[in-house]
Design a protein around this motif. Structure first.
Motif, PDB file in Angstrom:
ATOM      1  N   SER A 298       0.823  -1.204   0.000  1.00 16.23           N
ATOM      2  CA  SER A 298       0.000   0.000   0.000  1.00 16.23           C
ATOM      3  C   SER A 298       0.861   1.260   0.000  1.00 16.23           C
ATOM      4  O   SER A 298       0.543   2.248  -0.684  1.00 16.23           O
ATOM      5  CB  SER A 298      -0.940   0.007   1.214  1.00 16.23           C
TER       6      SER A 298
ATOM      7  N   SER B  19       0.710   3.881  -2.975  1.00 12.35           N
ATOM      8  CA  SER B  19       0.294   5.251  -2.681  1.00 12.35           C
ATOM      9  C   SER B  19       1.361   6.256  -3.100  1.00 12.35           C
ATOM     10  O   SER B  19       1.049   7.338  -3.607  1.00 12.35           O
ATOM     11  CB  SER B  19       0.005   5.408  -1.180  1.00 12.35           C
TER      12      SER B  19
ATOM     13  N   MET C 174      -9.940   2.405   5.781  1.00 11.61           N
ATOM     14  CA  MET C 174      -8.540   1.980   5.908  1.00 11.61           C
ATOM     15  C   MET C 174      -8.317   0.594   5.320  1.00 11.61           C
ATOM     16  O   MET C 174      -7.425   0.395   4.493  1.00 11.61           O
ATOM     17  CB  MET C 174      -8.117   2.000   7.381  1.00 11.61           C
TER      18      MET C 174
ATOM     19  N   ASN D  33      -8.776   0.609   1.569  1.00 11.82           N
ATOM     20  CA  ASN D  33      -7.698   1.290   0.864  1.00 11.82           C
ATOM     21  C   ASN D  33      -6.434   0.437   0.825  1.00 11.82           C
ATOM     22  O   ASN D  33      -5.785   0.322  -0.218  1.00 11.82           O
ATOM     23  CB  ASN D  33      -7.397   2.639   1.518  1.00 11.82           C
TER      24      ASN D  33
ATOM     25  N   TYR E 155       1.716  13.171   3.160  1.00 16.94           N
ATOM     26  CA  TYR E 155       0.722  12.116   2.957  1.00 16.94           C
ATOM     27  C   TYR E 155       0.062  11.834   4.302  1.00 16.94           C
ATOM     28  O   TYR E 155       0.573  11.059   5.106  1.00 16.94           O
ATOM     29  CB  TYR E 155       1.389  10.846   2.427  1.00 16.94           C
TER      30      TYR E 155
ATOM     31  N   TYR F 213      -2.256  10.024   4.885  1.00 15.71           N
ATOM     32  CA  TYR F 213      -2.533   8.579   4.933  1.00 15.71           C
ATOM     33  C   TYR F 213      -1.402   7.831   5.626  1.00 15.71           C
ATOM     34  O   TYR F 213      -1.660   6.883   6.392  1.00 15.71           O
ATOM     35  CB  TYR F 213      -2.732   8.044   3.520  1.00 15.71           C
TER      36      TYR F 213
ATOM     37  N   GLU G  73      -1.740   8.405   9.293  1.00 20.70           N
ATOM     38  CA  GLU G  73      -2.925   7.682   9.755  1.00 20.70           C
ATOM     39  C   GLU G  73      -2.659   6.180   9.819  1.00 20.70           C
ATOM     40  O   GLU G  73      -3.152   5.486  10.723  1.00 20.70           O
ATOM     41  CB  GLU G  73      -4.103   7.967   8.822  1.00 20.70           C
ATOM     42  N   LEU G  74      -1.870   5.671   8.887  1.00 14.36           N
ATOM     43  CA  LEU G  74      -1.510   4.256   8.870  1.00 14.36           C
ATOM     44  C   LEU G  74      -0.716   3.901  10.123  1.00 14.36           C
ATOM     45  O   LEU G  74      -0.915   2.837  10.719  1.00 14.36           O
ATOM     46  CB  LEU G  74      -0.688   3.958   7.609  1.00 14.36           C
TER      47      LEU G  74
ATOM     48  N   THR H  68      -5.911   6.753  -2.382  1.00 14.19           N
ATOM     49  CA  THR H  68      -5.279   7.171  -1.128  1.00 14.19           C
ATOM     50  C   THR H  68      -5.610   8.617  -0.804  1.00 14.19           C
ATOM     51  O   THR H  68      -5.912   8.959   0.351  1.00 14.19           O
ATOM     52  CB  THR H  68      -3.755   6.983  -1.210  1.00 14.19           C
TER      53      THR H  68
ATOM     54  N   PHE I  35      -9.262   9.040   0.172  1.00 10.68           N
ATOM     55  CA  PHE I  35      -9.390   8.572   1.552  1.00 10.68           C
ATOM     56  C   PHE I  35      -8.790   9.589   2.525  1.00 10.68           C
ATOM     57  O   PHE I  35      -9.350   9.852   3.595  1.00 10.68           O
ATOM     58  CB  PHE I  35      -8.717   7.210   1.700  1.00 10.68           C
ATOM     59  N   SER I  36      -7.652  10.197   2.143  1.00  7.70           N
ATOM     60  CA  SER I  36      -7.006  11.200   2.994  1.00  7.70           C
ATOM     61  C   SER I  36      -7.921  12.395   3.228  1.00  7.70           C
ATOM     62  O   SER I  36      -7.939  12.973   4.322  1.00  7.70           O
ATOM     63  CB  SER I  36      -5.697  11.673   2.348  1.00  7.70           C
TER      64      SER I  36
ATOM     65  N   ILE J  24     -10.279  11.477   5.856  1.00  6.85           N
ATOM     66  CA  ILE J  24      -9.609  11.466   7.155  1.00  6.85           C
ATOM     67  C   ILE J  24      -9.547  12.879   7.732  1.00  6.85           C
ATOM     68  O   ILE J  24      -9.828  13.108   8.906  1.00  6.85           O
ATOM     69  CB  ILE J  24      -8.177  10.895   7.026  1.00  6.85           C
TER      70      ILE J  24
END
Length: 331
Positions: A20, A24, A132, A135, A194, A196, A199-200, A264, A267-268, A271
Motif C-alpha cells: 500500500s 500510494s 482503511m 484502501n 501524505y 494517509y 494515519e496508517l 489514497t 481517503f485522505s 480522514i
C-alpha cells in the motif's frame, strides 16, 4: 488457512502495508516523469531522481519513528487542513495522468477523461465505508497487478524494439545534473505530506479492527524497496518505443498506478475533513478538474512538489520546537 483476505491482512499486515505504501507513493508521475527525465536529461540525472524516489518512504519511516512529535504536529487541525488541501491537487494530478495516458491510444483524450471521472467517482463512494482496510487491500491488489503489467510491457517493448534502443546521454552537463538534483530534492519531502501515512501509523499503534501491530519502520522500508523494484522497469522503458497495442497496455498500467494513489488521496480527504465535508470537497474537486487538465502531469507535480517543500520545512521546525518544549517540561 482459508480465511478471507481481510482476515489474512489483520493477522499479518506488514506485507500489505508495504504494498500500500509503494502504491500510494508511486503516483502516475513516477513512470511518466522517469521516462521524460531519462530521455531528455540522461542517465545520471535519472538515477539521482530514481534514488530519491526509492529513498523517500524509507527516510520518512526512519525519521517519523524517531521524532514522534512530527505525528503530534500532524494531528493538529491546522496541519491536517493544509495537507488536506494538497490532497486535492494530488487528486487532480492523478486524474490528469489517467487522461494523458489514454490520449495516445484509440480511446483518445475524451475517453481518457471519462475513465478518469469514473475512477474518481467509484472511489469517492467505495471509501466512504471501512476506508482503511479497503484502501490497503485495493492498493495491495492493484500494486501486484502493476508488477505483472509493467514486466509484460517491458518484455514486449524490448522484443518489438529489438536492438534499436532509444539513445540516452550520460547527462553529466551542469544543467542536466541541476535538473536531476532539484527534482530529487523536491521528492524527498513528499511522504511527509501524505496524511494517509501518518494515519496508517496511528492505525497500527491503536490496533484498530483488531489488526496485529507491526514495526512501521520496517513497513516503510519494505514499501520503499517494493517501489524500487518497480523503478527498475520504469527506467528500462525509457529505452524503447511503443506500438499502438503496447500503448494501450501501458495506459492500463499507468491507470492502475494512478488509481492506487488517487484512492489514497480521496481517503485522505475523508480522514482530514470527515465523511460529509470530505465527500463534498472531493466532489467539488472532481467537478473543478477541467481547470487543471492543461497543466499536464509534470506541471501539476512540479507545483505540488514546490509547495510541499516549504510546508515540510515548517513541519520539521514545529516538531523540533515541540520536542524541546516536551524535554523542558520533564526536566
Amino acid at each position: 488457512m482459508f480465511g478471507t483476505i481481510t482476515d489474512k491482512f489483520k493477522a499479518n499486515p506488514l506485507y500489505y502495508y508495504g504494498l500500500s505504501i509503494a502504491a500510494s507513493w508511486a503516483g502516475v508521475g513516477s513512470l511518466l516523469n522517469s521516462i521524460t527525465i531519462t530521455q531528455q536529461y540522461g542517465w545520471v540525472p535519472s538515477l539521482i531522481w530514481a534514488t530519491a524516489n526509492i529513498a523517500a518512504c524509507i527516510i520518512f519511516g526512519l525519521i517519523v519513528c524517531r521524532i514522534p512529535t512530527m505525528r503530534d504536529i500532524m494531528r493538529t487541525r491546522a496541519a491536517r487542513y493544509i495537507v488536506g488541501a494538497i490532497a486535492i491537487f494530488q487528486i487532480w494530478l492523478n486524474m490528469n495522468g489517467i487522461q494523458t495516458v489514454f490520449s495516445d491510444t484509440a480511446v483518445g483524450a475524451a475517453g481518457g477523461t471519462y475513465i478518469a471521472y469514473a475512477v474518481a467517482i467509484f472511489f469517492l463512494v467505495l471509501l466512504l465505508w471501512r476506508g482503511m482496510i479497503r484502501n490497503v487491500l485495493t492498493d495491495s491488489a492493484s500494486w501486484i497487478a502493476v508488477y505483472g503489467l509493467i514486466a509484460l510491457v517491458t518484455v514486449l517493448a524490448f522484443i518489438h524494439t529489438g536492438g534499436n534502443l532509444h539513445p540516452i546521454p550520460l547527462g553529466l552537463e551542469s544543467q542536466a545534473l541541476d535538473i536531476g538534483i532539484t527534482k530529487a530534492l523536491l521528492l524527498l519531502p513528499g511522504p511527509f505530506t501524505y496524511i494517509y501515512f501518518f494515519e496508517l501509523m496511528d492505525y497500527n499503534d491503536y490496533g484498530e479492527d483488531k489488526t496485529r501491530r507491526v514495526n512501521m519502520q520496517d513497513a516503510f522500508t519494505l514499501g520503499g524497496l517494493m517501489f524500487g523494484a518497480y523503478m527498475v522497469f520504469a527506467l528500462a522503458l525509457a529505452l524503447v518505443e511503443f506500438t499502438p497495442a503496447l500503448n494501450l497496455i501501458k495506459a492500463v498500467l499507468l491507470s492502475l498506478i494512478a488509481i492506487s494513489t488517487l484512492s489514497t488521496f480521496i481517503f485522505s480527504t475523508y480522514i482530514v475533513f470527515g465523511r460529509k465535508l470530505g465527500l463534498a470537497m472531493v466532489a467539488i474537486a472532481v467537478l473543478l478538474w477541467p481547470m487543471f487538465i492543461e497543466m499536464g502531469v509534470m506541471g501539476v507535480w512540479t507545483l505540488v512538489a514546490s509547495i510541499r517543500a516549504y510546508l515540510v520545512g515548517a513541519l520539521f521546525v514545529a516538531a523540533f520546537a515541540l520536542k524541546i518544549a516536551y524535554n523542558r517540561r520533564y526536566l
